[in-house]
Design a protein around this motif. Structure first.
Motif, PDB file in Angstrom:
ATOM      1  N   ALA A 613     -49.562  33.887 -24.068  1.00  0.00           N
ATOM      2  CA  ALA A 613     -48.180  33.600 -23.684  1.00  0.00           C
ATOM      3  C   ALA A 613     -48.051  33.472 -22.169  1.00  0.00           C
ATOM      4  CB  ALA A 613     -47.253  34.691 -24.211  1.00  0.00           C
ATOM      5  N   ASP A 616     -49.196  30.106 -21.075  1.00  0.00           N
ATOM      6  CA  ASP A 616     -48.177  29.085 -21.325  1.00  0.00           C
ATOM      7  C   ASP A 616     -47.103  29.111 -20.245  1.00  0.00           C
ATOM      8  OD1 ASP A 616     -49.518  28.364 -23.597  1.00  0.00           O
ATOM      9  OD2 ASP A 616     -48.269  29.558 -24.950  1.00  0.00           O
ATOM     10  N   VAL A 617     -46.686  30.309 -19.840  1.00  0.00           N
ATOM     11  CA  VAL A 617     -45.653  30.422 -18.817  1.00  0.00           C
ATOM     12  C   VAL A 617     -46.134  29.835 -17.500  1.00  0.00           C
ATOM     13  CG1 VAL A 617     -44.321  32.050 -17.424  1.00  0.00           C
ATOM     14  CG2 VAL A 617     -44.512  32.394 -19.867  1.00  0.00           C
ATOM     15  N   LEU A 620     -45.773  26.167 -17.448  1.00  0.00           N
ATOM     16  CA  LEU A 620     -44.407  25.643 -17.440  1.00  0.00           C
ATOM     17  C   LEU A 620     -43.654  25.953 -16.154  1.00  0.00           C
ATOM     18  CD1 LEU A 620     -43.341  26.588 -21.085  1.00  0.00           C
ATOM     19  CD2 LEU A 620     -43.873  24.309 -20.229  1.00  0.00           C
ATOM     20  N   GLN A 662     -38.062  29.911 -19.443  1.00  0.00           N
ATOM     21  CA  GLN A 662     -37.638  30.628 -20.640  1.00  0.00           C
ATOM     22  C   GLN A 662     -36.888  29.711 -21.606  1.00  0.00           C
ATOM     23  OE1 GLN A 662     -39.477  33.192 -20.954  1.00  0.00           O
ATOM     24  NE2 GLN A 662     -38.039  34.912 -20.926  1.00  0.00           N
ATOM     25  N   ARG A 665     -39.525  27.571 -23.364  1.00  0.00           N
ATOM     26  CA  ARG A 665     -40.274  28.364 -24.337  1.00  0.00           C
ATOM     27  C   ARG A 665     -39.421  28.696 -25.553  1.00  0.00           C
ATOM     28  NH1 ARG A 665     -44.707  30.722 -23.379  1.00  0.00           N
ATOM     29  NH2 ARG A 665     -44.128  32.543 -24.616  1.00  0.00           N
ATOM     30  N   SER A 666     -38.139  28.955 -25.319  1.00  0.00           N
ATOM     31  CA  SER A 666     -37.249  29.257 -26.435  1.00  0.00           C
ATOM     32  C   SER A 666     -37.052  28.042 -27.337  1.00  0.00           C
ATOM     33  CB  SER A 666     -35.903  29.747 -25.894  1.00  0.00           C
ATOM     34  OG  SER A 666     -34.971  29.939 -26.925  1.00  0.00           O
ATOM     35  N   ARG A 668     -39.093  25.651 -27.858  1.00  0.00           N
ATOM     36  CA  ARG A 668     -40.345  25.362 -28.571  1.00  0.00           C
ATOM     37  C   ARG A 668     -40.789  26.511 -29.467  1.00  0.00           C
ATOM     38  NH1 ARG A 668     -43.702  22.841 -23.362  1.00  0.00           N
ATOM     39  NH2 ARG A 668     -42.126  21.264 -22.817  1.00  0.00           N
ATOM     40  N   LEU A 670     -41.942  29.456 -28.756  1.00  0.00           N
ATOM     41  CA  LEU A 670     -43.203  30.053 -28.349  1.00  0.00           C
ATOM     42  C   LEU A 670     -43.079  31.572 -28.319  1.00  0.00           C
ATOM     43  CD1 LEU A 670     -44.184  27.637 -25.437  1.00  0.00           C
ATOM     44  CD2 LEU A 670     -44.918  27.549 -27.822  1.00  0.00           C
TER      45      LEU A 670
END
Length: 684
Positions: A613, A616-617, A620, A662, A665-666, A668, A670
């Motif tokens: 995770a 991923d952050v 992005l 955020q 990610r929300s 998608r 994730l």
């Protein structure tokens, strides 16, 4: 008839079906629009609704139509039920419009939960700003601002406040604050409806609840409301009593979970309806919808109870400062000690200082360190190694002749850790290797983890069977002092048995930091033990927190009392305590953090989650140019933590970048990542 090869006999039915289906959809949509328009409110038929959904990509307003049956009661601030993604969802109406920018068909409001407008426009805006500041979701902040509905209480009328006791609120405030030269200017600006901002350093023995009560009374006399935030319910009770003494009953409310859901909602409605203009409470009180807000106050802003433990983890100080700027209210940050954040407010010119003159401070209290002079070392050569040296016993005897004395020890319990008497090796349980501890003077050594008794323990290093206690708690301290002063009552206050008050009778009160009871008339002596322990904590704020806890204890002295700290006289923190210079100590701490690029000179954000995770952050995040990414480092719960650091001027851009990441990610779906902006601690 047989079709020729040129005739599309097989395709014709499919085209017809598609056209028929499209025609039906258009007709259905037309009927829905006509039916909706026939039942809508005549004025402003479109409501903008904030959904109470904690998903970052849904943190915005959605348009719904207002049925004619709800036209009068569906006002901004009311609670509603709406249909969203096939489910009934809670929401708040924030405003109404004649049209919508949405091209499609709008769904109607499902149900009006209550006609009571509980979300004030300025509070909705404050929640938005707090969510933006902490890279969070507005729904999480509104949960802190608006308490759960209590239907029965909502039907009850709110009685009006009684008349003010007299016109002397401002004059009485000037008299109460007379010892502080800069307070007169602050009170003058406040009485004229202006917005002064100050950092207040309270002196030893100060009755701070009484001074804050006079400040709120002065604001009320000028026709303005106040929000006073303190760390816990014991502080709320003291401030509640002080306001009742200054203004009488019925002019203020206390907002807190301790009062129960019905009483809390009743007090909240009294504030929202404008019947009460002064609010006292802890974290959630910072969002109280006070009419004509003129003053916000936070007391002891270094206490970690001011930090919200739930996302987005806002700090009460920052909420109140945002609110002060938003609503043009006066702001006061007060305490016996001073945080580096409060020092930053002074350095930036955002606030002015209110403090006692040095001559007055010297008259109020005498603070000393055990063994700090050559004479003391000659009289007691073992003072440097003794936990309670002879000088401390002498100070206690002096104090007991005049009233109660306070002994602060940093740990609760009896003997929290045991070690070999000969070689000092920590004593461990043979069954699980946990630490051994003592629960009382007659109890056998026991493992703190598995509770196994260690009756025949021997040291694995040197073979000795004796045990010693390098870390003692308040119970053991009280036991030792009880033997030294057998004719004097000894009380303890810690853990789940915290005393709020003690009388003026001579007695010894042993308490842990934050659990010190208030003595009637103040303590004659305050003794600080094991000062090394607070300073040895693995924390960025260890020294600052130690000074804050010591200052809070010394603040309970009576005027003319004495304080004695047992520790190394060369330590900077103890030297600041002896001089009663928390302001200078905070400035020194701020300089050191500025050199290390730590808050408040920099803006810090921590990101905690699984390794995947966090990867991923990082992909992005669109960070500011001068951002530093530190880590990742493992945490205690099989996760990892990233630390992102930017200069203070880039703080808003960092929060915006984190919020956008955020949202992505929300949307998608994730794996979640916990984001904390300006956390109290970076470690742990």
């Amino acid at each position: 008839m047989t079709p020729t090869p040129d005739e599309p006999a097989l395709e014709l039915p499919g085209l017809v079906r598609d056209k028929v289906a499209e025609g039906r959809r258009k007709a259905s949509a037309t009927r829905a629009r006509k039916a909706a328009s026939a039942e809508l409110a005549e004025v402003d038929p479109v409501a903008r609704v904030l959904l109470e959904v904690p998903l970052a990509h849904l943190d915005r307003a959605f348009d719904y139509t207002v049925p004619a049956s709800m036209a009068d009661d569906a006002r901004p601030g009311t609670r509603v039920k709406v249909r969203f993604a096939g489910k009934d969802v809670d929401g708040f109406i924030i405003d109404r419009h004649p049209t919508s920018d949405h091209d499609g068909v709008l769904s109607p409001l499902r149900r009006l939960v209550s006609p009571e407008p509980v979300l004030a426009p300025e509070i909705a805006e404050l929640c938005r700003r707090v969510a933006e500041r902490y890279a969070g979701v507005g729904a999480d902040v509104r949960r802190l601002a608006v308490p759960p509905r209590h239907a029965t209480t909502e039907q009850e009328p709110t009685p009006p406040a009684p008349p003010l006791p007299g016109p002397g609120g401002v004059r009485a405030a000037h008299e109460a604050w007379a010892a502080y030269p800069a307070a007169a200017a602050f009170l003058g600006h406040l009485a004229r409806g202006e917005a002064p901002r100050a950092v207040w350093g309270a002196g030893p023995g100060e009755d701070w609840p009484l001074l804050l009560a006079h400040l709120a009374a002065a604001a009320l006399a000028a026709g303005r409301g106040s929000v006073l935030c303190v760390p816990d319910h014991r502080d709320v009770a003291r401030l509640d009593a002080a306001l009742s003494a200054v203004l009488g009953e019925g002019h203020h409310v206390t907002l807190g979970a301790e009062s129960g859901p019905a009483a809390r909602y009743r007090d909240f409605l009294a504030v929202r309806r404008g019947a009460r203009r002064i609010v006292v409470g802890s974290r959630s009180a910072a969002f109280a919808p006070v009419h004509d807000l003129g003053l916000v106050v936070i007391w002891d802003d270094g206490d970690d109870l001011h930090a919200e433990p739930r996302a987005p983890y806002p700090h009460t100080r920052e909420v109140l400062l945002l609110r002060s700027e938003q609503q043009g209210a006066a702001a006061l940050v007060g305490g016996f000690a001073r945080t580096v954040e409060a020092d930053q407010l002074l350095r930036a010119g955002w606030a002015r200082e209110i403090a006692l003159p040095r001559a007055v401070v010297r008259e109020r209290a005498l603070v000393a360190i055990s063994g700090a002079t050559d004479t003391a070392r000659e009289r007691d050569p073992h003072a440097a190694t003794a936990r309670i040296p002879r000088e401390a016993h002498q100070a206690l005897r002096w104090g007991l002749e005049r009233g109660p004395v306070l002994v602060q020890t940093p740990r609760a319990g009896y003997a929290l850790r045991l070690a070999c008497e000969r070689c000092r090796t920590p004593a461990q349980c043979r069954a699980c290797t946990g630490p051994l501890t003592l629960a009382g003077p007659t109890a056998p050594p026991r493992c703190r983890w598995c509770a196994t008794e260690a009756l025949d323990w021997s040291c694995p290093e040197c073979g000795a069977a004796g045990l010693r206690a390098p870390v003692l708690g308040d119970a053991r301290t009280a036991d030792e002092l009880g033997r030294s002063f057998p004719a004097v009552p000894v009380l303890t206050s810690s853990g789940e048995r915290i005393r709020a008050h003690v009388d003026a009778t001579p007695r010894i009160v042993v308490a842990t930091p934050g659990a010190e009871p208030v003595a009637s008339g103040g303590y004659a002596v305050v003794l600080l033990l094991d000062t090394w322990w607070l300073l040895s904590r693995d924390s960025m704020r260890a020294a600052e927190e130690a000074v804050r806890r010591w200052c809070n204890a010394i603040g309970l002295l009576r005027v003319g009392g004495r304080a004695l700290a047992v520790g190394d006289p060369a330590l900077t923190a103890l030297q600041a305590l002896v001089r009663w210079d928390p302001a200078g100590f905070a400035a020194r701490e701020a300089d050191e953090r500025r050199e290390a690029h730590l808050p408040p000179a920099a803006r810090i954000a921590t990101l905690t989650g699984s390794p995947g995770a966090l990867d991923d952050v990082r992909a992005l995040l669109q960070l500011p140019e001068h951002a530093d990414v530190l880590g990742p480092v493992p945490t205690d719960d099989e996760e990892e933590r990233l630390v992102v650091r930017v200069p203070r001027v880039d703080g808003a851009r960092l929060s915006a970048a984190l919020a956008e990441a955020q949202r992505l990610r929300s949307s998608r779906k994730l794996e979640p990542v916990r984001v904390q902006v300006d956390p109290g601690e970076i470690l742990g």
